[in-house]
Enzyme design. Structure first.
Site, mmCIF file in Angstrom:
data_model
loop_
_atom_site.group_PDB
_atom_site.id
_atom_site.type_symbol
_atom_site.label_atom_id
_atom_site.label_comp_id
_atom_site.label_asym_id
_atom_site.label_seq_id
_atom_site.Cartn_x
_atom_site.Cartn_y
_atom_site.Cartn_z
ATOM 1 N N ASP A 231 0.662 -1.285 -0.091
ATOM 2 C CA ASP A 231 -0.042 0.095 0.130
ATOM 3 C C ASP A 231 0.755 1.387 0.019
ATOM 4 O OD1 ASP A 231 -2.791 0.953 0.462
ATOM 5 O OD2 ASP A 231 -2.117 2.003 2.042
ATOM 6 N N GLU A 294 14.932 -15.032 0.971
ATOM 7 C CA GLU A 294 14.994 -15.949 2.204
ATOM 8 C C GLU A 294 14.342 -17.374 1.811
ATOM 9 O OE1 GLU A 294 14.378 -14.044 5.773
ATOM 10 O OE2 GLU A 294 16.376 -12.504 5.191
#
Ligand code: NOJ
Length: 579
Positions: A231, A294
């Site tokens: 956002d 990751e």
């Protein structure tokens, strides 16, 4: 009159010289995915309180798999006092009881994955709710404390600090600053809120804030989400010194203006408002990219950044930043062939320069639904919405016809497309909401001058003739549904040839079959300026956006947004032909 194909009519002026345009390469799912936006409070209500919820979503996921989309994005369902429909988050790592529990989220995610749907959640990093414990602690702490430094607190101007620190105006109307009251009742410092007063901006210069948000990303990635829609991804960093700024009069509320026509792909950047698109945001997204790396598999960050021109927006999707950015320049384009050709060209070019796919989008929870917007007879600034007294109210039939043609065009483009819940039903904007039912802070902060975004957020119809059209088990609906929505309900369109729902299903299945999302477009000459014509692999796409019918070549019609007879393509119609 029918315009005939001629050998002599040339390629449209805006077509590029070398006309084969490919998107960035790569095999990640998000490069070509069709992503369906679920606005949870309006999708499906399992408990009859009139607000959609996570169990409701889970119960309806089959119909999205059946529609043929690849992924879903859920607008916020986190703990929130709901002053901005959940974009005011009080706890980033929990579910608001309105929507269910974390266990309900896990069940929804598991079911989506079972159905082969990827799941993207909304991250709201620019501001928290004023109910967030960080903000409560900041208010309780003294000026200059570490707690206050997590937000944008400033002293006021004037003899007694009674004047706001600068002249910035909130996206929702009114000043962007609110004065606090000290524990002893005296007036205190001011805090910045780009949006509602209940949405204080975080201070992204503060490493503590950055660290917290990395933890939020990991929380949801650990649960198995496939990515985040970010956002206000252009708002996190503000220009040093917070200088005064007055936006141009024609600036849309969310971005300070995304103009449909680019000034030109080589032009300099237009002036940048001090609270949007500052260079400092990019290092934040590089650190998020590393967190996504990751985790195994392809994850996505999609920027909600109202930034122009597209060449500047492309900085959000450089290889070590986000993967996608919403293409609001495309959404903002009018129903006009030269304008659309230009924005398609510019998008593929601009995102391609950084190896990213373009995205395409026509509707979301912040804009007038495209089944109404494309037939508006007057200008409508982004965020204003439309209501009974708006000028140039749309003709519903014309709007739907154009929306179907526009969607058929969009879904043939290479890259990733976003579809907003209800557009597959052809839903128009709900224009005649009673004033007392409106809930968008824009409506309140402008004293009803701007209607705001409620008209595109009304709970969607599933079953004709049922209470709340099957949205929930009762008649309750947090925004009232218009009385004439039976014809839009999913069950009344299922299996009905020519219905908008079946048009979407066919487009999505052909798109997958012909791998259009991974394709490249080649503009086709000979159709005249008001017609968009291109091939994408084995499919030719022709949209008649002019005012006269167009003759089609002899070829099998794979899909048509309106019935095609005798090789004549009517106005406001798109066809896909087999090459
Ligand atoms: C963009 C969201 O899409 C909108 O709904 C919200 O009001 C603002 N950001 C503030 O979070």
């Amino acid at each position: 009159m029918t315009v005939e194909l001629t050998e002599t009519s040339g390629a449209p002026e805006s077509a590029p010289q070398s006309s084969l345009i490919a998107i960035g390469s790569g095999t990640e799912w998000w490069r070509s995915a069709v992503i369906y936006q679920i606005y949870p409070r309006s999708f499906a209500d399992s408990d009859g309180d009139g607000i959609g919820d996570l169990p409701g979503i889970t119960s309806r996921l089959d119909s999205l798999a059946d529609l043929g989309v690849d992924a879903i994005w859920l607008s916020p369902f986190f703990t929130s006092p709901q002053h901005d429909a959940g974009y005011d988050v009080a706890n980033y790592v929990d579910v608001d009881p309105l929507f269910g529990t974390l266990a309900d989220f896990d069940a929804m995610l598991a079911r989506a994955h079972e159905l082969g749907l990827k799941v993207i959640v909304d991250l709201v990093p620019n501001h928290t709710s004023w109910d967030h414990e960080w903000f409560k602690a900041a208010l309780a702490a003294p000026e200059g404390s570490p707690e206050r430094d997590r937000y944008m607190f400033r002293d006021g101007l004037g003899e007694n600090g009674e004047i706001a620190p600068n002249n910035w105006q909130s996206v929702f109307g009114g000043p962007m600053w609110e004065r606090t009251t000290n524990a002893d009742g005296t007036p205190g410092q001011w805090y910045l809120h780009i949006f509602d007063v209940s949405q204080p901006d975080l201070n992204w210069e503060n490493p503590w804030v950055r660290e917290q948000m990395l933890g939020v990303l990991r929380f949801w990635l650990d649960r198995g989400v496939d990515g985040f829609r970010v956002d206000v991804a252009h708002g996190l960093i503000k220009e040093a010194g917070l200088p005064d700024y007055t936006p141009p009069a024609d600036a849309g509320s969310m971005g300070g203006g995304v103009s449909p026509l680019e000034p030109g792909i080589d032009s300099d950047d237009p002036p940048t408002p001090p609270y949007w698109a500052q260079d400092g945001v990019h290092e934040i997204y590089r650190s998020w990219h590393e967190v996504l790396d990751e985790y195994e598999g392809d994850r996505v960050l999609c920027a909600e950044a109202w930034v122009e021109p597209l060449t500047k927006l492309a900085r959000w999707v450089r290889p070590d930043e986000m993967q996608q950015a919403f293409n609001f320049t495309y959404l903002s384009a009018s129903w006009n062939a030269p304008e659309l050709r230009k924005v398609i060209d510019t998008s593929i070019y601009a995102f391609g320069t950084v190896g990213a796919p373009s995205t395409w989008v026509l509707s979301n929870h912040d804009v007038v639904r495209h089944a109404s917007r494309l037939a508006l007879g007057a200008d409508n600034l982004q965020g204003d919405g439309i209501g009974p007294k708006s000028p140039g109210l749309p003709d519903t039939a014309l709007g739907l016809r154009r929306a179907r043609a526009a969607t058929a065009l969009m879904l043939a483009l290479p890259g990733s497309s976003y579809v907003y819940q209800g557009e597959e039903l052809g839903l128009p904007e709900a224009i005649h909401l009673p004033d007392e039912a409106r809930q968008d802070p824009t409506w309140f902060r402008t004293n009803g001058k701007r209607y705001g975004r409620d008209g595109c957020r009304v709970p969607i119809p599933w079953e004709a003739g049922k209470p709340s059209y099957g949205f929930g088990p009762t008649t309750a609906s947090w925004l009232p549904q218009p009385g004439d929505w039976d014809e839009y309900s999913r069950d009344s369109q299922t299996g009905v040839p020519g219905s908008t729902l079946e048009l979407y299903k066919l487009a999505l299945s052909l798109r997958a079959e012909h791998r259009l999302g991974m394709g490249a477009i080649e503009w086709l000459p000979g159709y005249g300026d008001d017609v968009i014509a291109f091939s994408n692999g084995a499919v030719t796409v022709i949209s008649n956006i002019g005012s006269v019918p167009v003759e089609l070549p002899a070829a099998e019609v794979l899909l048509a947004s309106e019935a095609v007879t005798e090789r004549v393509l009517a106005v406001d119609t798109t066809v896909w032909l087999a090459n």
